[in-house]
Design an enzyme around this catalytic site. Structure first.
Site, PDB file in Angstrom:
ATOM      1  N   ASP A  50      30.156   3.388  -0.063  1.00 23.50           N
ATOM      2  CA  ASP A  50      29.605   2.314   0.764  1.00 23.50           C
ATOM      3  C   ASP A  50      28.147   2.574   1.133  1.00 23.50           C
ATOM      4  OD1 ASP A  50      30.292   4.488   2.355  1.00 23.50           O
ATOM      5  OD2 ASP A  50      31.866   3.452   3.431  1.00 23.50           O
ATOM      6  N   ASN A  67      40.101   4.060  13.320  1.00 27.82           N
ATOM      7  CA  ASN A  67      40.916   2.835  13.223  1.00 27.82           C
ATOM      8  C   ASN A  67      41.655   2.742  11.889  1.00 27.82           C
ATOM      9  OD1 ASN A  67      38.887   2.261  11.432  1.00 27.82           O
ATOM     10  ND2 ASN A  67      38.124   0.440  12.479  1.00 27.82           N
ATOM     11  N   HIS A 104      40.238   2.983   8.867  1.00 27.10           N
ATOM     12  CA  HIS A 104      39.481   2.426   7.734  1.00 27.10           C
ATOM     13  C   HIS A 104      39.228   3.496   6.669  1.00 27.10           C
ATOM     14  CE1 HIS A 104      35.207   3.242   9.628  1.00 27.10           C
ATOM     15  NE2 HIS A 104      35.572   4.258   8.884  1.00 27.10           N
ATOM     16  N   GLU A 158      37.853  -2.337   6.938  1.00 28.87           N
ATOM     17  CA  GLU A 158      38.299  -2.327   8.325  1.00 28.87           C
ATOM     18  C   GLU A 158      39.698  -2.931   8.440  1.00 28.87           C
ATOM     19  OE1 GLU A 158      36.575  -0.569  10.090  1.00 28.87           O
ATOM     20  OE2 GLU A 158      34.512  -1.200  10.434  1.00 28.87           O
TER      21      GLU A 158
HETATM   22  C1  F6R Z   1      31.852   7.028   4.630  1.00 28.19           C
HETATM   23  C2  F6R Z   1      33.012   6.166   4.818  1.00 28.19           C
HETATM   24  C3  F6R Z   1      33.794   6.151   6.076  1.00 28.19           C
HETATM   25  C4  F6R Z   1      34.005   7.527   6.692  1.00 28.19           C
HETATM   26  C5  F6R Z   1      34.818   7.438   7.972  1.00 28.19           C
HETATM   27  C6  F6R Z   1      34.993   8.780   8.643  1.00 28.19           C
HETATM   28  O1  F6R Z   1      31.300   6.858   3.342  1.00 28.19           O
HETATM   29  O2  F6R Z   1      33.317   5.458   3.931  1.00 28.19           O
HETATM   30  O3  F6R Z   1      35.046   5.560   5.817  1.00 28.19           O
HETATM   31  O4  F6R Z   1      34.650   8.337   5.765  1.00 28.19           O
HETATM   32  O5  F6R Z   1      34.211   6.551   8.865  1.00 28.19           O
HETATM   33  O6  F6R Z   1      33.750   9.224   9.070  1.00 28.19           O
HETATM   34  P1  F6R Z   1      33.572  10.743   9.581  1.00 28.19           P
HETATM   35  O7  F6R Z   1      33.850  11.618   8.435  1.00 28.19           O
HETATM   36  O8  F6R Z   1      32.124  10.792  10.023  1.00 28.19           O
HETATM   37  O9  F6R Z   1      34.520  10.914  10.711  1.00 28.19           O
END
Ligand code: F6R
Length: 240
Positions: A67, A136, A138, A143
Site C-alpha cells: 500500500d 481493527n 485490517h 479496513e
Molecule cells: C503496512 C500495512 C498495514 C500495517 C498495519 C500494522 O504496509 O499494510 O496493514 O501492517 O497497520 O502496522 P504496525 O506494524 O505499524 O503495527
C-alpha cells in the site's frame, strides 16, 4: 493457518527472515510482497544483516508493496516509498526497476491500481506476502467493512487507522486515503506470513484466528488461505 508464538519480536524477526531467506536462496528471481509499519522493521534488519554477511542477494528479487498513502509526495518522510528505501532497499543490492510501490499521487487511481495488479500477474504472482495487522484487523489498508475487496483499489482510511498512524504525522496532516492491494490480491500470494506483537493486537489476533471469517475483521480471511503463517508474540497471543 499455522500459528507460531514467540517470546520476543527479535525471535519473530529471525523466524520471518528464515522463511524469506529460504525462498530467496532457492528462487533468486522470486517475487516478494512487502509491508511497512513497525511490524516488519526487525525482519528487514535481519535480512540486511544476512545480505551484509554475503548469505543473501536481492539482485534478481522483485518486490511489490502492499500500500501507499494518497496525496503525499513520494519523497515525504512518511511515504511508504521512503520507508521501504530507508528500511531495506537502500541497504541491499535490489535493482530499483524491480521495486514496485503504488503511486498514491496518480491522477487516475483506478488505472494505477489495475496496472499494479497486472504487473504482479506479469511477474508470475507473489511468492510470499508479508503482512502486519491493524488493531481493527485490517491487512494492507483493507479496513473492516461489509464485503471483502477484490483487486488493488483506493480506500478511505478509518478513524482507528488514522488514530494509530497519526503518531508519525505532524498537525493532523495524515492522509485520509490510500491505495492498497485488495483482499483478493493478497490471497493470491502463494504463501502469506503475518507478524503481530504487543497487547494492542490481541483482539485482532483473537478475531483472526478464532472468529468467523468476516470482512468486519479482514485478516480473518487468512483462515481460508492454504499456506498462511502467523508469527506472534505472547502479548498478541494472550486472548487465544
Ligand atoms: C503496512 C500495512 C498495514 C500495517 C498495519 C500494522 O504496509 O499494510 O496493514 O501492517 O497497520 O502496522 P504496525 O506494524 O505499524 O503495527
Amino acid at each position: 493457518m499455522e500459528v507460531r508464538i514467540f517470546n520476543t519480536a527479535d525471535e519473530i524477526a529471525v523466524a520471518c527472515a528464515d522463511i524469506f531467506s529460504e525462498l530467496i536462496i532457492k528462487k533468486p528471481e522470486c517475487v516478494l510482497g512487502l509491508a511497512t509499519g513497525a511490524s516488519p522493521v526487525k525482519t528487514y534488519n535481519e535480512l540486511i544483516k544476512r545480505y551484509n554477511n554475503g548469505k543473501l542477494s536481492f539482485k534478481e528479487v522483485k518486490t511489490f508493496n502492499l500500500d501507499e498513502y494518497c496525496d503525499l509526495p513520494r519523497d515525504d518522510k512518511n511515504s511508504y516509498y521512503t520507508f521501504m528505501h530507508e528500511n531495506l532497499f537502500n541497504s541491499v543490492d535490489i535493482k530499483e526497476e524491480n521495486v514496485h510501490i503504488l503511486d498514491g499521487n496518480a491522477a487516475d487511481a483506478d488505472a494505477e491500481a489495475k496496472a499494479f495488479d497486472a504487473a504482479i500477474d506479469k511477474a508470475g504472482g507473489i511468492d510470499i506476502q508479508l503482512l502486519g495487522i491493524g488493531t481493527n484487523g485490517h491487512i494492507g489498508f483493507n479496513e473492516p467493512c461489509d464485503t471483502f475487496s477484490d483487486g488493488t483499489f483506493k480506500v478511505k482510511l478509518t478513524d482507528s487507522t488514522i488514530k494509530s498512524n497519526s503518531i508519525y504525522f505532524e498537525n493532523d496532516s495524515m492522509p485520509r486515503y490510500a491505495l492498497t492491494m485488495g483482499i483478493n490480491s493478497i490471497m493470491k500470494a502463494k504463501k502469506i506470513v503475518l507478524i503481530a506483537t504487543g497487547d494492542a493486537k490481541a483482539d485482532a489476533i483473537k478475531a483472526t484466528i478464532d472468529g468467523e471469517v468476516t470482512p468486519n475483521c479482514p485478516a480473518s480471511i487468512l483462515q481460508k488461505h492454504p499456506d498462511a503463517i502467523l508469527l506472534i508474540d505472547k502479548a498478541a497471543a494472550k486472548l487465544l
